[in-house]
Design a protein around this motif. Structure first.
Motif, PDB file in Angstrom:
ATOM      1  N   MET A 137       0.986  -1.206  -0.117  1.00 58.13           N
ATOM      2  CA  MET A 137      -0.472  -0.076   0.186  1.00 58.13           C
ATOM      3  C   MET A 137       1.302   1.347  -0.279  1.00 58.13           C
ATOM      4  N   ILE A 138       0.545   2.176  -0.637  1.00 59.50           N
ATOM      5  CA  ILE A 138       1.206   3.163  -0.508  1.00 59.50           C
ATOM      6  C   ILE A 138       0.781   4.442  -0.417  1.00 59.50           C
ATOM      7  N   ILE A 139      -0.819   4.953  -1.226  1.00 62.57           N
ATOM      8  CA  ILE A 139      -2.015   5.981  -0.400  1.00 62.57           C
ATOM      9  C   ILE A 139      -2.255   5.746   1.522  1.00 62.57           C
ATOM     10  N   PRO A 140      -1.381   6.898   1.566  1.00 59.84           N
ATOM     11  CA  PRO A 140      -2.314   6.978   2.915  1.00 59.84           C
ATOM     12  C   PRO A 140      -3.783   7.061   3.455  1.00 59.84           C
ATOM     13  N   ARG A 141      -4.576   6.064   3.697  1.00 62.40           N
ATOM     14  CA  ARG A 141      -5.965   6.159   3.608  1.00 62.40           C
ATOM     15  C   ARG A 141      -6.877   7.430   5.082  1.00 62.40           C
ATOM     16  N   PHE A 142      -6.079   6.786   6.048  1.00 58.36           N
ATOM     17  CA  PHE A 142      -6.155   7.201   7.285  1.00 58.36           C
ATOM     18  C   PHE A 142      -4.920   7.710   7.795  1.00 58.36           C
ATOM     19  N   ILE A 174       7.967 -13.483   9.908  1.00 58.66           N
ATOM     20  CA  ILE A 174       7.390 -13.679   9.646  1.00 58.66           C
ATOM     21  C   ILE A 174       6.665 -11.832   9.291  1.00 58.66           C
ATOM     22  N   GLU A 175       6.824 -10.823   9.858  1.00 52.09           N
ATOM     23  CA  GLU A 175       7.071  -9.707   9.785  1.00 52.09           C
ATOM     24  C   GLU A 175       7.541  -9.135   7.940  1.00 52.09           C
ATOM     25  N   ARG A 176       8.905 -10.250   7.999  1.00 49.94           N
ATOM     26  CA  ARG A 176       9.900  -9.620   6.657  1.00 49.94           C
ATOM     27  C   ARG A 176       9.021  -9.760   5.905  1.00 49.94           C
ATOM     28  N   ILE A 177       8.493 -10.998   5.648  1.00 53.52           N
ATOM     29  CA  ILE A 177       7.973 -11.761   4.538  1.00 53.52           C
ATOM     30  C   ILE A 177       6.478 -11.004   4.700  1.00 53.52           C
ATOM     31  N   LEU A 178       6.013 -11.390   5.408  1.00 51.32           N
ATOM     32  CA  LEU A 178       4.105 -10.227   4.703  1.00 51.32           C
ATOM     33  C   LEU A 178       4.468  -8.718   4.631  1.00 51.32           C
ATOM     34  N   PHE A 179       5.457  -7.749   4.839  1.00 51.04           N
ATOM     35  CA  PHE A 179       5.227  -6.096   4.839  1.00 51.04           C
ATOM     36  C   PHE A 179       6.431  -6.030   4.220  1.00 51.04           C
ATOM     37  N   ARG A 180       7.533  -7.119   3.585  1.00 46.79           N
ATOM     38  CA  ARG A 180       8.579  -6.265   2.832  1.00 46.79           C
ATOM     39  C   ARG A 180       9.712  -5.798   3.594  1.00 46.79           C
ATOM     40  N   LYS A 181       9.715  -5.825   4.917  1.00 45.80           N
ATOM     41  CA  LYS A 181      10.621  -5.377   5.240  1.00 45.80           C
ATOM     42  C   LYS A 181      11.809  -5.305   4.941  1.00 45.80           C
ATOM     43  N   PHE A 227      -3.143  -5.388  16.329  1.00 45.90           N
ATOM     44  CA  PHE A 227      -2.334  -4.829  15.653  1.00 45.90           C
ATOM     45  C   PHE A 227      -1.940  -3.489  15.972  1.00 45.90           C
ATOM     46  N   GLU A 228      -0.401  -2.933  15.258  1.00 41.65           N
ATOM     47  CA  GLU A 228       0.385  -2.102  15.731  1.00 41.65           C
ATOM     48  C   GLU A 228      -0.342  -1.047  15.349  1.00 41.65           C
ATOM     49  N   GLN A 229       0.010   0.655  15.679  1.00 40.41           N
ATOM     50  CA  GLN A 229      -0.419   1.871  15.482  1.00 40.41           C
ATOM     51  C   GLN A 229      -0.691   2.082  14.447  1.00 40.41           C
ATOM     52  N   SER A 230       0.140   2.162  13.472  1.00 42.98           N
ATOM     53  CA  SER A 230      -0.034   2.336  12.562  1.00 42.98           C
ATOM     54  C   SER A 230       0.760   0.834  10.715  1.00 42.98           C
ATOM     55  N   SER A 231       0.208   1.433  10.033  1.00 48.16           N
ATOM     56  CA  SER A 231       0.574   1.166   8.637  1.00 48.16           C
ATOM     57  C   SER A 231       1.448   1.225   8.398  1.00 48.16           C
ATOM     58  N   PRO A 232       2.841   0.764   7.670  1.00 48.78           N
ATOM     59  CA  PRO A 232       4.056   1.613   7.153  1.00 48.78           C
ATOM     60  C   PRO A 232       3.670   3.183   6.455  1.00 48.78           C
TER      61      PRO A 232
END
Length: 229
Positions: free
Chosen positions: A1-6, A222-229, A57-62
């Motif tokens: 995801m690129i666009i911050p919707r919230f 897992i975080e690196r796999i799911l969220f491409r960290k 959940f964490e506080q926010s998305s990337p």
């Protein structure tokens, strides 16, 4: 995801807890990571039917999407009505459409037989996504094992996009990506809730196994796999 919707608001905190699996799946579709140290918890008793699973959940998305604000608007009918084309509204609507299709299958009624030209779909979640994108169902075909949903041939383009293995990479902020992520995420979370000690979660084409007592090192992987960290 690129666009911050919230964005962030006064309701933000260190994390967000959600026990509504459809809302949790939608938050996940907005790329908000599960809490690294405590992805979920369970509760039984005190009038709870079965096991209640709370997703953390964490506080926010990337890109800055707030899970608490997503949860706030999910329950705000005025906001939903005022934002009919927002991905959050589309995701919530897709779940309602899916319920309607499942009920039609159980009752074996609700749609006419259609033998003519059509875009044919046998996956009911995919059919709900097509409806949420604005494609009407023009009929169905049924046997004991399979329900085939018939859409206008114009729906074929979106149907192909849904099946594209690189959909999330190519169109990360398209409505179809949010919708597919939410409905498939909910399916995975529903399965996980039945065997919560070891959960298989798929998100935007990436799969993770999340255990209640999983080591921190493995959670980082897992975080690196799911969220491409």
């Amino acid at each position: 995801m690129i666009i911050p919707r919230f964005g962030f608001t006064s309701i933000d905190g260190s994390s967000a807890e959600v026990d509504n699996p459809r809302l949790a799946a939608t938050i996940y579709a907005f790329d908000v990571p599960l809490h690294a140290d405590n992805p979920y918890s369970t509760a039984i008793g005190d009038g709870i039917d079965g096991i209640r699973v709370t997703w953390h959940f964490e506080q926010s998305s990337p890109c800055g999407n707030s899970p608490k604000l997503i949860a706030k608007y999910w329950s705000d009918q005025k906001w939903i009505l005022a934002n009919p084309s927002h991905p959050l509204t589309l995701c919530k609507g897709a779940f309602a459409l899916f319920d309607h299709l499942v009920l039609a299958i159980k009752q074996n009624r609700g749609f006419p037989l259609h033998f003519g030209a059509a875009c044919r779909i046998t996956n009911t979640r995919k059919a709900a996504v097509m409806q949420a994108l604005g494609h009407p169902i023009i009929g169905w075909l049924r046997n004991e094992k399979v329900t085939t949903w018939c859409f206008p041939e114009a729906a074929a383009t979106d149907a192909l996009l849904y099946d594209d293995e690189k959909l999330y990479e190519r169109l990360p902020d398209a409505p179809i990506s949010y919708l597919k992520g939410a409905l498939l995420g909910h399916e995975a979370m529903t399965v996980a809730m039945k065997d919560i000690q070891f959960a298989r979660v798929e998100h935007r084409g990436r799969v993770a196994m999340i255990g209640k007592h999983i080591p921190k090192k493995q959670l980082d992987q897992i975080e690196r796999i799911l969220f491409r960290k």
